[in-house]
Design an enzyme around this catalytic site. Structure first.
Site, short mmCIF file in Angstrom:
data_model
loop_
_atom_site.label_atom_id
_atom_site.label_comp_id
_atom_site.label_asym_id
_atom_site.label_seq_id
_atom_site.Cartn_x
_atom_site.Cartn_y
_atom_site.Cartn_z
N GLY A 68 -5.03 -2.19 2.02
CA GLY A 68 -5.29 -1.77 3.39
C GLY A 68 -4.17 -2.06 4.35
O GLY A 68 -4.18 -1.56 5.48
N GLU A 69 -3.19 -2.87 3.93
CA GLU A 69 -2.09 -3.23 4.83
C GLU A 69 -0.81 -2.51 4.42
O GLU A 69 -0.67 -1.32 4.66
CB GLU A 69 -1.95 -4.75 4.87
N MET A 70 0.12 -3.17 3.75
CA MET A 70 1.36 -2.49 3.36
C MET A 70 1.21 -1.66 2.08
O MET A 70 1.98 -0.74 1.85
CB MET A 70 2.49 -3.51 3.22
#
Length: 269
Positions: A68-70
């Site tokens: 969900g982030e990088m």
């Protein structure tokens, strides 16, 4: 894969956060929690809002690989870095016996994070003896902070945090540290106590960015938040007067210094 970097969520202009209520991840999607500051992380005991990282080196690799982030698998990241000749040379120079690998990457970023330290503030000048450094309201606020406000029970020491985890009565469906410690009732909705250095630049506040101003933060704690079994035994209605609240905010603002410019490095290409 994301085009984001660490600096996308941790910038000096926003107290080394991002100024948003909730962090932004891959595809500009909102995350469930606010991006925490990295100020004074060199002295942190555990990291992330729920404390799932035991040290900065662990913390560094979590958002990089998080879908969900990088959303960057570590092996793909290492391949990308290896394709840039100068990075290989820099890592060979810095880590001559280990070179460039996930461990040295985490160590390099964590080492930089440890250099991000809060500036000397008006409060520090006052503590050192300059009675004119802060207002009379702020002096009263410091007394309230350490007495009827009960703030210092969790926000202690020079960095104003005990690095503990508490349910502060904030309305939230996020289970917090209970996701890691499900058998401890008090860990439900419990989140890390943030330090208060540079706090005026770090809004909005709380783990989910749900409180916009310091004045509203004080109002929340004065009311005691949601009364539930997991709420910390240290949290409850305080009965502060309007003057108490105003003085307390005046004190909190003295913890923000006057930072100089942050040097932006020339990046390898």
């Amino acid at each position: 894969m994301s085009a984001q970097s660490c600096a996308s969520c941790h910038t000096p202009g926003f107290g080394w956060g991002d100024g948003l209520a909730l962090g932004v991840g891959r595809g500009m999607a909102k995350l469930d929690r606010r991006s925490p500051t990295i100020i004074n992380s060199a002295w942190g005991a555990r990291f992330m809002w729920d404390g799932r990282a035991q040290n900065l080196e662990q913390q560094v690799l979590l958002p990089i690989q998080s879908a969900g982030e990088m959303n960057m698998p570590i092996d793909q990241l290492m391949e990308r870095l290896a394709s840039i000749t100068e990075y290989g040379l820099l890592f060979a120079s810095t880590f001559p016996e280990r070179g460039m690998n996930p461990a040295t990457l985490a160590e390099a970023i964590a080492t930089y994070e440890r250099t991000v330290v809060s500036e000397r503030s008006p409060f520090d000048a006052w503590i050192e003896g300059d009675e004119r450094a802060i207002s009379e309201a702020a002096k009263r606020g410091f007394a309230i902070f350490n007495s009827k406000g009960q703030c210092s029970l969790c926000h202690e020491g020079w960095n104003f945090t005990n690095d503990g985890f508490h349910d502060t009565g904030l309305r939230s469906t996020d289970s917090g540290r209970a996701a890691l410690l499900p058998n401890i009732p008090k860990m439900m909705h419990a989140f890390k106590t943030p330090g208060l250095r540079e706090i005026e630049r770090r809004g909005p506040y709380m783990h989910d960015g749900s409180i916009a101003t310091l004045e509203e933060v004080v109002e929340h704690y004065d009311g005691g938040g949601t009364d539930r079994p997991s709420r910390s035994d240290l949290i409850g209605p305080l009965g502060l007067t309007p003057q108490d609240k105003s003085d307390l905010v005046a004190f909190l603002k003295t913890l923000t210094g006057n930072p100089g410019p942050t040097i932006i490095p020339v990046l390898p290409r």
